[in-house]
Design a protein around this motif. Structure first.
Motif, PDB file in Angstrom:
ATOM      1  N   ARG A 166      -2.852  -6.346  13.434  1.00 48.97           N
ATOM      2  CA  ARG A 166      -2.740  -5.351  12.380  1.00 48.97           C
ATOM      3  C   ARG A 166      -3.399  -5.814  11.082  1.00 48.97           C
ATOM      4  NH1 ARG A 166      -2.784  -1.280  12.183  1.00 48.97           N
ATOM      5  NH2 ARG A 166      -1.065  -0.507  10.933  1.00 48.97           N
ATOM      6  N   CYS A 167      -3.212  -7.070  10.715  1.00 56.56           N
ATOM      7  CA  CYS A 167      -3.789  -7.535   9.448  1.00 56.56           C
ATOM      8  C   CYS A 167      -5.310  -7.502   9.498  1.00 56.56           C
ATOM      9  CB  CYS A 167      -3.283  -8.936   9.117  1.00 56.56           C
ATOM     10  SG  CYS A 167      -1.549  -8.993   8.602  1.00 56.56           S
ATOM     11  N   VAL A 175       2.785  -4.684   6.708  1.00 58.96           N
ATOM     12  CA  VAL A 175       2.946  -4.090   8.034  1.00 58.96           C
ATOM     13  C   VAL A 175       4.424  -4.063   8.391  1.00 58.96           C
ATOM     14  CG1 VAL A 175       2.408  -4.321  10.485  1.00 58.96           C
ATOM     15  CG2 VAL A 175       0.682  -4.903   8.781  1.00 58.96           C
ATOM     16  N   LEU A 234      -6.501  -3.931   9.151  1.00 64.79           N
ATOM     17  CA  LEU A 234      -6.265  -3.305   7.850  1.00 64.79           C
ATOM     18  C   LEU A 234      -7.125  -3.889   6.739  1.00 64.79           C
ATOM     19  CD1 LEU A 234      -2.375  -3.028   8.021  1.00 64.79           C
ATOM     20  CD2 LEU A 234      -4.005  -1.138   8.081  1.00 64.79           C
ATOM     21  N   LYS A 270       1.391  -4.919  -2.019  1.00 62.34           N
ATOM     22  CA  LYS A 270      -0.047  -4.754  -1.837  1.00 62.34           C
ATOM     23  C   LYS A 270      -0.753  -4.826  -3.188  1.00 62.34           C
ATOM     24  CE  LYS A 270      -3.472  -1.438  -0.095  1.00 62.34           C
ATOM     25  NZ  LYS A 270      -3.675  -0.133   0.590  1.00 62.34           N
ATOM     26  N   ALA A 330      -2.178  -5.872   2.481  1.00 60.80           N
ATOM     27  CA  ALA A 330      -1.468  -4.872   3.287  1.00 60.80           C
ATOM     28  C   ALA A 330      -0.074  -5.380   3.617  1.00 60.80           C
ATOM     29  CB  ALA A 330      -2.229  -4.562   4.569  1.00 60.80           C
ATOM     30  N   TYR A 368      -8.951  -2.362   2.652  1.00 58.55           N
ATOM     31  CA  TYR A 368      -8.751  -2.964   1.332  1.00 58.55           C
ATOM     32  C   TYR A 368     -10.059  -3.513   0.780  1.00 58.55           C
ATOM     33  CZ  TYR A 368      -6.302  -5.699  -2.280  1.00 58.55           C
ATOM     34  OH  TYR A 368      -5.848  -6.225  -3.475  1.00 58.55           O
TER      35      TYR A 368
END
Length: 387
Positions: A188-189, A168, A192, A134, A166, A196
């Motif tokens: 999920r990306c 996962v 998230l 990350k 990120a 960020y």
């Protein structure tokens, strides 16, 4: 690793893979040497069984212990039948392979294999996608399209193809399949990204979300990580980090964006209805949640001690939020569909992103709201509807 783009959604998916370490291939041993002698010539030396040699090598190196065990047993039978040498090597290969197989079984049952994989990733080459973490910026020979196994980390101030925002962890022990990994990466990306890039106004509109997913081969060796990446959709490179979170923001900027996210999250939950209808109960309930979010945002802004240059703009924004709260309250309490849609339009007008520009300017944040296609092809994103 497979490289996939979340946005734009259309177009073929490209597969790629971070290949696992190459394992030695053990071929089938050739025939024993053939010696031609006359009636009085010397007796040929007894050959060493080739399978026994292979079993010993696999046993010592712990490569494919199950194969080493099988080869050792085969070698013992051949040696007995052919009278060849190498019994000691075959026995050693069986013993070492049995020990290696036992250790692998224990490691898989206790999770040690995962630790081994982490160690492998830590020792991976600097230009491997497996070494990405990350906050890393990197270049890749093929950019963010097609098969990608190499990613050379570079300073984010330099030109780069992508920035990892990120990682996962993929659950489960069985390979979920390419389609499931793509779906997980999309969900999920995208979710998230807001953690960020808290200030979505600072994100260029041509930047999209990509991700690297495990291949079937790397999964066998413990790869369970999806890398979420920001990159330009036009194929050009980025310069400078896109990160805007607690590591890059000051206390005032962070407080402001956290307060704004309360309202942004509520606005993002708008019911998926394209046309007015007779039942607006879901819409009225949503308008009520937005009213509560507006009130909470105003409360958070009041509770913070702002720097001198931002006090006036923040006070003005709090007044505007009070007007927006009243408008959303009217929509929530509407008694018929026609009046609801009228009040909702008024509420949207009261929640104008331009009202926050002076506050953002005083705090040193981006002051240009994100642009959208007039055709409505791009979905509004968290943080972009307000403040």
């Amino acid at each position: 690793m497979r490289v996939v783009s979340i946005h734009p959604p259309a177009g073929p998916q490209h597969e790629g893979g971070a290949q696992p370490p190459h394992l030695p291939h053990q071929g089938t041993p050739g025939p024993a040497p053939y010696f031609l002698y006359g009636p009085y010539g010397p007796r040929p030396p007894v050959p060493v069984n080739g399978v026994a040699i292979a079993a010993l090598v696999l046993g010592v190196l712990c490569f494919l212990p199950a194969v080493g065990l099988v080869l050792g047993l085969i070698a013992l039978r051949q040696i007995k039948r052919r009278g060849e040498r190498g019994r000691g090597m075959a026995v050693a290969g069986v013993a070492l392979s049995s020990l290696g197989l036992a250790l692998w079984t224990v490691s898989l049952a206790t999770g040690v294999a995962a630790d081994v994989w982490e160690g492998f990733k830590d020792g991976a080459r600097a230009d491997s996608v497996l070494s990405l973490r990350k906050g890393d910026c990197f270049t890749s020979p093929g950019g963010l399209e097609g098969w990608t196994t190499e990613a050379a980390r570079v300073p984010c101030a330099d030109e780069h193809d992508g920035e990892v925002f990120a990682l996962v962890t993929v659950p489960g022990s069985d390979f979920p399949g390419d389609d499931s990994l793509v779906e997980l990466g999309e969900d999920r990306c995208y979710a998230l990204r807001a953690a960020y890039v808290m200030d979505a106004w600072s994100l260029p509109e041509e930047v999209g979300v990509y991700y690297f997913v495990p291949s079937r081969q790397s999964w066998r060796y413990g790869d369970r990580s999806i890398a979420c990446v920001l990159g330009r959709e036009d194929g050009t490179r980025l310069t400078g980090s896109l990160r805007s979170d607690e590591t890059t923001l000051d206390a005032h900027q962070l407080t402001y964006l956290e307060a704004a996210e309360v309202l942004n999250a509520a606005l993002d939950e708008v019911p998926g209805s394209d046309h007015p209808d007779d039942d607006v109960s879901d819409d009225r309930e949503w308008a009520g949640r937005v009213e509560e979010a507006v009130a909470e945002q105003a409360r958070l802004l009041r509770a913070h001690e702002w720097p001198k240059e931002a006090r006036g703009p923040v006070d003005e924004l709090i007044v505007d939020l009070g007007k927006a709260r009243v408008a959303w309250g009217r929509a929530a309490s509407a008694t018929d569909p026609d009046s609801y849609w009228i009040h909702e339009e008024e509420a949207w007008d009261a929640t104008d992103p331009s009202l926050s520009v002076t506050v953002r300017e005083a705090l040193g944040l981006a002051t240009s709201p994100p642009a959208y296609d007039e055709g409505g092809e791009q979905e509004p994103e968290a943080g972009e509807m307000q403040v």
